[in-house]
Design an enzyme around this catalytic site. Structure first.
Site, short mmCIF file in Angstrom:
data_model
loop_
_atom_site.label_atom_id
_atom_site.label_comp_id
_atom_site.label_asym_id
_atom_site.label_seq_id
_atom_site.Cartn_x
_atom_site.Cartn_y
_atom_site.Cartn_z
CG ASP A 185 -3.05 -1.34 -6.98
OD1 ASP A 185 -2.20 -2.47 -8.31
OD2 ASP A 185 -3.52 -2.17 -5.90
CB CYS A 192 2.32 -5.31 -7.61
SG CYS A 192 0.98 -4.54 -6.91
CG ASP A 211 1.06 -2.50 -11.83
OD1 ASP A 211 -0.74 -2.33 -11.34
OD2 ASP A 211 1.25 -2.70 -10.05
CG HIS A 212 -2.30 -5.07 -11.67
ND1 HIS A 212 -3.56 -4.75 -10.33
CD2 HIS A 212 -1.45 -4.88 -10.84
CE1 HIS A 212 -3.59 -4.47 -9.00
NE2 HIS A 212 -1.25 -5.13 -9.25
#
Length: 493
Positions: A51, A90, A261-262
């Site tokens: 995150d 996730c 992851d993002h």
């Protein structure tokens, strides 16, 4: 004398043949795609943060955040400026790394859900090539029959910090004693909230962008952002410890990749603030220090790249392509387009608002299938179902049915160009290609107006749209009114 010359002649011939054997071995190695030094194949380490926005690194232009370890990797390796995940959540994001397939194809396209049980993951693919495959830290993927790690170490508790730490002791012991090539995923729980509590935070210590500029004067937002920055710093401390271990115990024939992851600012969306990811690679024997690539790469490309490095190749059903040539310094196109998926179900604020995205280097097209302007055509005539269809549309009332952005001029997607006549051809081309991709993926959505699927797992598992969550309340008259026939059931979940 003749005998002496004959012996010398035979020795010379033998030497020539021996050199030829070495030459043939090297040629064979190149044909197989292996980049081994001598007989030792490269080790691979992928460090994944949790995150974190791509905009929140020194090497990506943020001078107010502390990321010296990532910045160091960028100086010693290659920085990618157009790296993407296919979903800003996730589990779906991680499933792409491990399978080489987008979430819709691998089956994990809602958070906390499982990959299709028939899928082969990195553990099997790299295992067949003689690699040990290791997970060190957060998992968030299932089922275990798909992800059969040779070794898996859980995060470990640490005092005075908000999140568990990566298992540094286990990582060190392994690196010190490893005797075969390995592929290790080190998966941090930072900077994902809960964040640090920062005293007296100040807005001038935070870098703001067009998407959050209006929150400079919001004290709670500034405090949260300051805690997030402090959590980023803590993750950087972990990364520094890992790099010290790598530099101590491993050779230069080690590919080390850092990513997250993002983005947290665009979580659950198909905006670049969610789907665009940091991606930095260091490999001293291969990658030129300080290099930058603006080619489009994707999380689905990671496994095919690892396979080529190990001497194998991607399977035909994988979505990704190897970007090994980029690491070798060849500026070649890997992907003309990358794609994105949005599924808001199975999160605390679950609403029916599915979206899909296609993007090239310049233009980006988004279709919001349950936008308010088209919600009437999505109604079923069943009041209990239509309640949730309408609720989803109103929850995102400011998001239009179609969006088109010029990412060169408008990287933060502030100006929707979907209705500009001069861009109609571009919009139609992107839309057509996106729906073609959706068809190949086996998407549950289509371009045919009508029912918007409400997804749920098979069996008697949770995932009920008609029940309260800690952040979302359902009227008593609607609670527990959806039956199995109202859902699109995904059995493998």
């Amino acid at each position: 004398m003749k005998k002496k010359y004959a012996i010398l002649f035979l020795l010379a011939i033998g030497a020539i043949n021996l050199l030829g054997c070495f030459g043939n071995a090297q040629t064979h190695s190149k044909k197989q795609g292996s980049l081994a030094l001598g007989n030792k194949r490269p080790n691979i380490i992928f460090y994944l943060a949790d995150d974190q926005d791509v905009y929140d690194y020194g090497c990506y232009g943020n001078d107010k955040v502390t990321t010296p370890a990532v910045d160091r990797l960028a100086k010693e390796g290659m920085l990618f400026t157009n790296a993407f995940t296919g979903q800003a959540i996730c589990a779906p994001s991680r499933s792409q790394l491990f399978t080489g397939k987008y979430p819709l194809k691998n089956g994990c396209f809602a958070n906390h859900t499982a990959t299709k049980p028939s899928i082969e993951s990195v553990t099997e693919h790299m295992g067949r090539l003689g690699y040990e495959v290791i997970l060190a830290g957060k998992s968030h993927v299932k089922p275990s029959k798909v992800y059969q790690w040779d070794r898996a170490w859980e995060p470990v508790p640490k005092k005075n910090v908000p999140r568990d730490y990566i298992p540094l002791d286990s990582i060190e012991h392994y690196l010190k004693n490893s005797n075969k090539p390995f592929c290790m995923f080190i998966t941090s729980k930072y900077p994902h909230g809960k964040y640090f509590d920062v005293d007296d935070p100040k807005a001038e210590n935070i870098k703001f962008y067009p998407f959050n500029e209006d929150k400079k004067i919001a004290p709670e937002y500034v405090k949260t952002k300051a805690g997030y920055y402090r959590s980023i710093e803590e993750d950087n401390t972990q990364l520094e410890s890992v790099l010290k271990l790598v530099d101590t115990y491993l050779t230069d024939n080690t590919l080390f990749i850092y990513s997250a992851d993002h983005g947290v600012s665009g979580k659950f969306t198909v905006k670049d603030i969610g789907l665009k990811v940091p991606f930095v690679a260091r490999w001293p024997t291969v990658i030129k220090a300080g290099s930058v690539s603006d080619q489009l790469i994707h999380y689905t490309d990671v496994l095919p790249t690892f396979l080529e490095i190990a001497g194998g190749k991607a399977t035909p059903d994988m979505d990704g392509k190897s970007f090994l040539r980029l690491l070798q310094g060849k500026d070649v196109e890997i992907n003309e387009y990358v794609y994105g998926v949005r599924t808001n179900q199975n999160i605390l604020n679950s609403e029916i608002f599915p979206s899909r995205m296609i993007r090239d280097k310049r233009y980006k097209y988004i279709r919001n299938f349950n936008a308010l302007e088209v919600v009437e055509r999505n109604l079923t005539g069943k009041p209990n179902v239509d309640y949730f269809i309408k609720r989803g549309a109103y929850a995102f009332r400011n998001e239009p049915y179609e969006e088109l952005y010029d990412m060169r001029k408008d990287p933060f997607e502030q100006h929707n160009l979907a209705n500009e006549p001069e861009l109609r051809a571009i919009k139609e081309t992107l839309s057509k290609k996106m729906f073609s991709w959706m068809s190949r993926q086996g998407d549950i959505l289509s371009d045919i107006p009508g029912r918007i699927p409400i997804v749920a797992p098979g069996g008697n598992k949770g995932f009920k749209l008609d029940q309260d969550t800690p952040t979302r309340q359902i009227p008593d008259s609607i609670k527990n009114t959806l039956g199995k026939e109202d859902y699109t059931i995904i059995e493998h979940w």
